[in-house]
Each structure stands twice: as structure tokens, then as C-alpha cells.
Design an enzyme around this catalytic site. Structure first.
Site, PDB file in Angstrom:
ATOM      1  N   HIS A 173       0.863  -1.194   0.000  1.00 30.62           N
ATOM      2  CA  HIS A 173       0.000   0.000   0.000  1.00 30.62           C
ATOM      3  C   HIS A 173       0.896   1.239   0.000  1.00 30.62           C
ATOM      4  O   HIS A 173       0.810   2.062   0.922  1.00 30.62           O
ATOM      5  CB  HIS A 173      -0.906   0.057   1.240  1.00 30.62           C
ATOM      6  CG  HIS A 173      -2.166  -0.744   1.116  1.00 30.62           C
ATOM      7  ND1 HIS A 173      -2.901  -1.156   2.212  1.00 30.62           N
ATOM      8  CD2 HIS A 173      -2.844  -1.206   0.044  1.00 30.62           C
ATOM      9  CE1 HIS A 173      -3.952  -1.836   1.827  1.00 30.62           C
ATOM     10  NE2 HIS A 173      -3.950  -1.875   0.499  1.00 30.62           N
ATOM     11  N   HIS A 228     -11.943  -7.921  -7.088  1.00 25.94           N
ATOM     12  CA  HIS A 228     -11.550  -6.669  -6.424  1.00 25.94           C
ATOM     13  C   HIS A 228     -10.580  -5.951  -7.360  1.00 25.94           C
ATOM     14  O   HIS A 228      -9.693  -6.572  -7.942  1.00 25.94           O
ATOM     15  CB  HIS A 228     -10.884  -7.049  -5.104  1.00 25.94           C
ATOM     16  CG  HIS A 228     -10.345  -5.926  -4.283  1.00 25.94           C
ATOM     17  ND1 HIS A 228     -10.900  -4.672  -4.230  1.00 25.94           N
ATOM     18  CD2 HIS A 228      -9.276  -5.891  -3.415  1.00 25.94           C
ATOM     19  CE1 HIS A 228     -10.204  -3.921  -3.396  1.00 25.94           C
ATOM     20  NE2 HIS A 228      -9.217  -4.637  -2.894  1.00 25.94           N
ATOM     21  N   GLU A 255      -8.380  -3.441  -6.737  1.00 31.42           N
ATOM     22  CA  GLU A 255      -7.126  -2.852  -6.256  1.00 31.42           C
ATOM     23  C   GLU A 255      -5.960  -3.448  -7.057  1.00 31.42           C
ATOM     24  O   GLU A 255      -6.004  -4.602  -7.477  1.00 31.42           O
ATOM     25  CB  GLU A 255      -6.982  -3.086  -4.750  1.00 31.42           C
ATOM     26  CG  GLU A 255      -5.990  -2.114  -4.122  1.00 31.42           C
ATOM     27  CD  GLU A 255      -6.063  -2.046  -2.598  1.00 31.42           C
ATOM     28  OE1 GLU A 255      -6.832  -2.804  -1.980  1.00 31.42           O
ATOM     29  OE2 GLU A 255      -5.322  -1.219  -2.023  1.00 31.42           O
ATOM     30  N   ASP A 303      -3.102  -4.687  -6.631  1.00 28.63           N
ATOM     31  CA  ASP A 303      -2.397  -5.935  -6.323  1.00 28.63           C
ATOM     32  C   ASP A 303      -3.134  -7.152  -6.877  1.00 28.63           C
ATOM     33  O   ASP A 303      -2.554  -8.232  -6.964  1.00 28.63           O
ATOM     34  CB  ASP A 303      -2.145  -6.093  -4.817  1.00 28.63           C
ATOM     35  CG  ASP A 303      -3.364  -5.841  -3.969  1.00 28.63           C
ATOM     36  OD1 ASP A 303      -4.222  -5.048  -4.371  1.00 28.63           O
ATOM     37  OD2 ASP A 303      -3.473  -6.452  -2.888  1.00 28.63           O
ATOM     38  N   HIS A 360     -12.735  -5.064   1.556  1.00 27.40           N
ATOM     39  CA  HIS A 360     -12.625  -3.802   2.259  1.00 27.40           C
ATOM     40  C   HIS A 360     -12.843  -2.589   1.346  1.00 27.40           C
ATOM     41  O   HIS A 360     -12.696  -1.453   1.789  1.00 27.40           O
ATOM     42  CB  HIS A 360     -11.241  -3.705   2.916  1.00 27.40           C
ATOM     43  CG  HIS A 360     -10.094  -3.632   1.922  1.00 27.40           C
ATOM     44  ND1 HIS A 360      -9.162  -2.640   1.987  1.00 27.40           N
ATOM     45  CD2 HIS A 360      -9.760  -4.383   0.859  1.00 27.40           C
ATOM     46  CE1 HIS A 360      -8.270  -2.810   1.029  1.00 27.40           C
ATOM     47  NE2 HIS A 360      -8.612  -3.853   0.328  1.00 27.40           N
ATOM     48  N   ASP A 413      -9.439 -10.555  -0.591  1.00 24.69           N
ATOM     49  CA  ASP A 413      -8.640 -10.074   0.551  1.00 24.69           C
ATOM     50  C   ASP A 413      -9.058 -10.714   1.881  1.00 24.69           C
ATOM     51  O   ASP A 413      -8.214 -10.899   2.769  1.00 24.69           O
ATOM     52  CB  ASP A 413      -8.762  -8.551   0.671  1.00 24.69           C
ATOM     53  CG  ASP A 413      -7.829  -7.812  -0.279  1.00 24.69           C
ATOM     54  OD1 ASP A 413      -6.762  -8.353  -0.608  1.00 24.69           O
ATOM     55  OD2 ASP A 413      -8.175  -6.689  -0.679  1.00 24.69           O
ATOM     56  N   TYR A 438      -3.025  -8.409   9.564  1.00 23.67           N
ATOM     57  CA  TYR A 438      -3.807  -8.049   8.374  1.00 23.67           C
ATOM     58  C   TYR A 438      -5.195  -7.538   8.788  1.00 23.67           C
ATOM     59  O   TYR A 438      -5.666  -6.495   8.337  1.00 23.67           O
ATOM     60  CB  TYR A 438      -3.924  -9.299   7.514  1.00 23.67           C
ATOM     61  CG  TYR A 438      -4.463  -9.117   6.126  1.00 23.67           C
ATOM     62  CD1 TYR A 438      -3.601  -8.941   5.049  1.00 23.67           C
ATOM     63  CD2 TYR A 438      -5.823  -9.179   5.873  1.00 23.67           C
ATOM     64  CE1 TYR A 438      -4.092  -8.816   3.767  1.00 23.67           C
ATOM     65  CE2 TYR A 438      -6.321  -9.053   4.593  1.00 23.67           C
ATOM     66  CZ  TYR A 438      -5.453  -8.873   3.543  1.00 23.67           C
ATOM     67  OH  TYR A 438      -5.943  -8.753   2.273  1.00 23.67           O
ATOM     68  N   HIS A 479      -4.187 -13.324  -0.808  1.00 21.55           N
ATOM     69  CA  HIS A 479      -2.841 -13.149  -0.254  1.00 21.55           C
ATOM     70  C   HIS A 479      -2.539 -14.298   0.694  1.00 21.55           C
ATOM     71  O   HIS A 479      -3.381 -14.652   1.530  1.00 21.55           O
ATOM     72  CB  HIS A 479      -2.720 -11.861   0.567  1.00 21.55           C
ATOM     73  CG  HIS A 479      -2.903 -10.604  -0.216  1.00 21.55           C
ATOM     74  ND1 HIS A 479      -2.000 -10.173  -1.159  1.00 21.55           N
ATOM     75  CD2 HIS A 479      -3.881  -9.669  -0.188  1.00 21.55           C
ATOM     76  CE1 HIS A 479      -2.411  -9.030  -1.668  1.00 21.55           C
ATOM     77  NE2 HIS A 479      -3.559  -8.702  -1.103  1.00 21.55           N
TER      78      HIS A 479
HETATM   79 FE1  FEO Z   1      -7.507  -4.682  -1.345  1.00 22.55          FE
HETATM   80 FE2  FEO Z   1      -5.137  -7.102  -1.634  1.00 22.55          FE
HETATM   81  O1  FEO Z   1      -6.093  -5.577  -2.147  1.00 22.55           O
END
Ligand code: FEO
Length: 392
Positions: free
Chosen positions: A22, A78, A80, A82, A144, A163, A191, A224
Site C-alpha cells: 500500500h 476486487h 485494487e 495488487d 474492504h 482479501d 492483516y 494473499h
Molecule cells: Fe484490497 Fe489485496 O487488495
């Protein structure tokens, strides 16, 4: 490509080098992984991609293993970077393949990539047949991000949770029964504490909604870290516990110090807590990793924060941590403040106000000492710690 169950394969990336995530916000001492999955049935579905720097190798690997032209659909749980960072490079090669995502997901993909691909907007309960298996979508709004979603593979009974239930943790292994449980849970709680705390009320409601769907869940594969195959519901139960104003009864004594006076106060306050049988964790915010401190705040029932006064304010390390605490909106925590000063002495009040703004119940007036505390002053700090223990 590693088979994880029935027709499902892991096609992610292990990132052993990453130490900040991030941007610079989140420390990843144990690296991370970007888990992407292929469901290979009569139709082939790709669920999520990997972080942008890995896009070329990721797409080349897909071409080699299954052939891009054989991918029937892409699921974006998602947006984002990553997870969706390789999407543009992939979609340049398969521009007509449908993308399954939430309504917010479609909007965000357009905002990120400025492209209008073949979007199939889905909501909870919608599904798509692949052959023997079927993908069922579950919106995870604000867990999230507004676009977040999970994909359940009926048939294989695997929840691809994105996530949720993840950890920034890379290992030679893929599954929870193969790794050190202490490391795994340290990364899982870190996390949760640093990313999901503000959404705990939603987590509770969403877990209930998922369990009420009566899905048979034999594996939980997040985006992850480690995949939960041994008793996968253990992490769901942990989330339920963590989302319920969790604490371990400890007190985090967090401080920074210019010449050691505030540190002496911190030690005396911790002694006072221990006199009353309360476990105190001393955390020098100037020397410690802030995400690790946040994890300790998450576990604590009480948070006592101290700083020297500088330029009518507080030390910048402490200010940064208080900003993080404010954003994470911890519930059910008690707080207090302390600090040394030379002539103006604003730090204690500033910290106190910040704790209040963060929703932490300040249970006693802060304590401040001018210059270096004498033994009697340290006795007063000890009594301060004892009094705080009495409020827990
Ligand atoms: Fe909200 Fe692993 O990205």
C-alpha cells in the site's frame, strides 16, 4: 501452476522481496503473495490477476499453461492494483472475453484503466456454469472496498475470498497445515487489525450472511498468503471473534521520547499496571514498526500514549500513529496520555484529544512532568498505571 483442488489451480505470484505494501503504509516482514486462480472445466475461468509489476510473467505463464484463447471468462473480485494490476495487459490479448465483477467493480475498472471491456455485472447469488462446476458470486461490499466480492466454486466447494481471510505471508508452501501456525496467525491478525478493523460491524454481518447461505466450504483460498484447507472455517471463527470488539486484556504503553524522560514515565506506568496484575506492552513508536504497534493496539484493552512536547506539539512518530489509530476506529478500548515537557507542555492534552476523537474512552486525566522526573514523580506515574489498571 499448482492444482489446489479438483479443477482449481493456483496461478499466482510469490513476492519474497516486498517489505512495504500500500505504498509505504503497511510493513510486510514476511513478503506477500498475489493469488490468482484458474478453474479449468469445460469453460476456463480466471479469478483475479496479480500486481502490476508481475504482469508479463503472469500472462506468459497463462499462455503457456492453458492458452489465452481458451480462457472463457475473467472474474475480478476486487479492482485494487495488487489483484487487478495485470488486467490491462491481459485484456489487450483477449479484449472480448467477459469480465464478471460487481457494479462498483465495473465502475472502478473503467476509472483505473479507462477502457470499456465486456462487463458482466453480478450481485450476490448470481452464478455462471463452467461444466461440472459453477461459480457463485457473493458481494463483500466494503470488505474492504466498495467493489469487493468473493467467488464460490460449487462442485469443488472452494471459496475464493479475495482479501478476506488473507495474510501478507509468503512461504515455500501453499496450505495452512504446512506452515508455522504462529507465523500464520501473526500475519492474519496483523492483516485484520491494520486493514479490516474499521469494517468490523460489516464483517460480523457478512460472516452471518455467508454462513446462512449454507455453502459447503471445504477450502478458503484468499488472494494473499496461505490457503486454508485444514479446518478452513477456523479463520471464519477467528474473524467472528476479531470483529467482536476483541481484546486480550493487555495494555499497550506507546511512547516516544527526546532525552529519555518520557521513557522513564512509560516504564513507571507499566510497573504500576504490572503491580495490579495487568500485562503491559512497552512500545517505543520511534523505534518500532507502526503496523506491528497497531496489531498490539488491536489486541489491547487499554492504550496509554506518551510523547515529549516539541514546538507546542507532539513528536512526529506519535502523531503518525495517532492518525492511524483514528482512521481504524477501534471499539471498546480505554485510554490515557502522558509526557514530559520543558516549558509549555501541550503534548498530554493533544494526545488526550486525539484519543477521544478516535473513539477511545479516556478514563483519567493525563499526567505530565517537567524536565526529568524525580523518584517521587515516578511514584506518581506508577500510581497512574495502577489507577488505569483499576479502570479495566
Ligand atoms: Fe484490497 Fe489485496 O487488495
Amino acid at each position: 501452476m499448482i492444482k489446489i483442488k479438483d479443477q482449481i489451480y493456483w496461478v499466482g505470484v510469490k513476492d519474497w522481496e516486498i517489505k512495504r505494501f500500500h505504498g509505504e503504509e503497511y510493513s510486510t516482514h514476511r513478503g506477500s503473495t498475489y493469488n490468482s486462480y484458474l478453474v479449468r472445466d469445460q469453460k476456463i475461468a480466471l479469478v483475479d490477476t496479480v500486481w502490476t509489476p508481475f504482469h508479463e510473467g503472469f500472462v506468459e505463464e497463462l499462455e503457456r499453461e492453458v492458452g489465452l484463447k481458451n480462457i472463457s471468462l475473467v472474474v475480478v473480485n476486487h479492482t485494487e492494483q495488487d489483484h487487478a494490476g495485470s488486467l490491462a495487459y491481459l485484456m489487450e490479448r483477449i479484449p472480448d472475453v467477459p469480465i464478471y465483477c460487481t457494479k462498483n467493480g465495473a465502475m472502478m475498472i473503467k476509472k483505473h484503466f479507462h477502457r470499456d471491456w465486456n462487463f458482466n455485472v453480478v450481485k450476490t447469488g448470481d452464478s455462471v456454469e463452467l461444466g461440472e462446476s459453477r461459480l457463485v458470486f457473493v458481494e463483500m461490499t466494503m470488505l474492504h472496498w466498495p467493489d469487493s466480492m468473493a467467488t464460490y466454486v460449487a462442485g469443488a466447494n472452494v471459496l475464493l475470498s479475495n482479501d478476506a481471510f488473507g495474510q501478507h505471508y509468503v512461504s515455500p508452501h501453499l496450505f495452512n497445515d504446512q506452515v508455522d501456525q504462529g507465523e500464520l496467525y501473526q500475519e492474519a491478525v496483523k492483516y485484520y487489525a491494520n486493514i479490516l478493523t474499521p469494517f468490523s460491524r460489516l464483517v460480523k454481518a457478512k460472516l452471518k450472511e455467508i454462513l446462512d447461505l449454507n455453502l459447503s466450504i471445504e477450502m478458503i483460498a484468499p488472494s494473499h498468503g496461505i490457503i486454508w484447507r485444514d479446518n478452513p472455517l477456523q479463520i471464519v471463527q477467528k474473524y467472528d471473534q476479531w470483529a467482536g470488539d476483541f481484546n486480550e486484556g493487555t495494555v499497550a504503553v506507546i511512547y516516544d521520547t527526546m532525552w529519555g524522560a518520557t521513557r522513564k514515565m512509560a516504564l513507571a506506568i507499566a510497573r504500576g499496571l504490572e503491580n495490579k496484575g495487568v500485562g503491559a506492552k512497552l512500545l517505543n513508536v520511534g523505534k518500532s514498526d507502526k503496523n506491528d504497534i497497531i496489531t498490539e493496539v488491536f489486541k489491547a484493552r487499554g492504550v496509554i500514549v506518551g510523547s515529549s512536547t516539541i514546538n507546542k506539539g507532539i513528536l512526529n512518530s506519535t502523531a503518525a500513529l495517532l492518525e492511524m489509530i483514528k482512521g481504524l476506529q477501534f471499539k471498546n478500548k480505554l485510554g490515557a496520555s502522558f509526557g514530559s515537557y520543558g516549558w509549555s507542555g501541550e503534548s498530554v492534552k493533544i494526545i488526550q484529544e486525539s484519543l477521544k476523537e478516535s473513539g477511545i474512552e479516556v478514563v483519567q486525566e493525563g499526567i505530565k512532568m517537567q524536565y526529568d522526573p524525580e523518584p517521587k514523580d515516578l511514584k506518581a506515574c506508577e500510581a497512574f498505571g495502577e489507577a488505569f489498571a483499576g479502570r479495566l
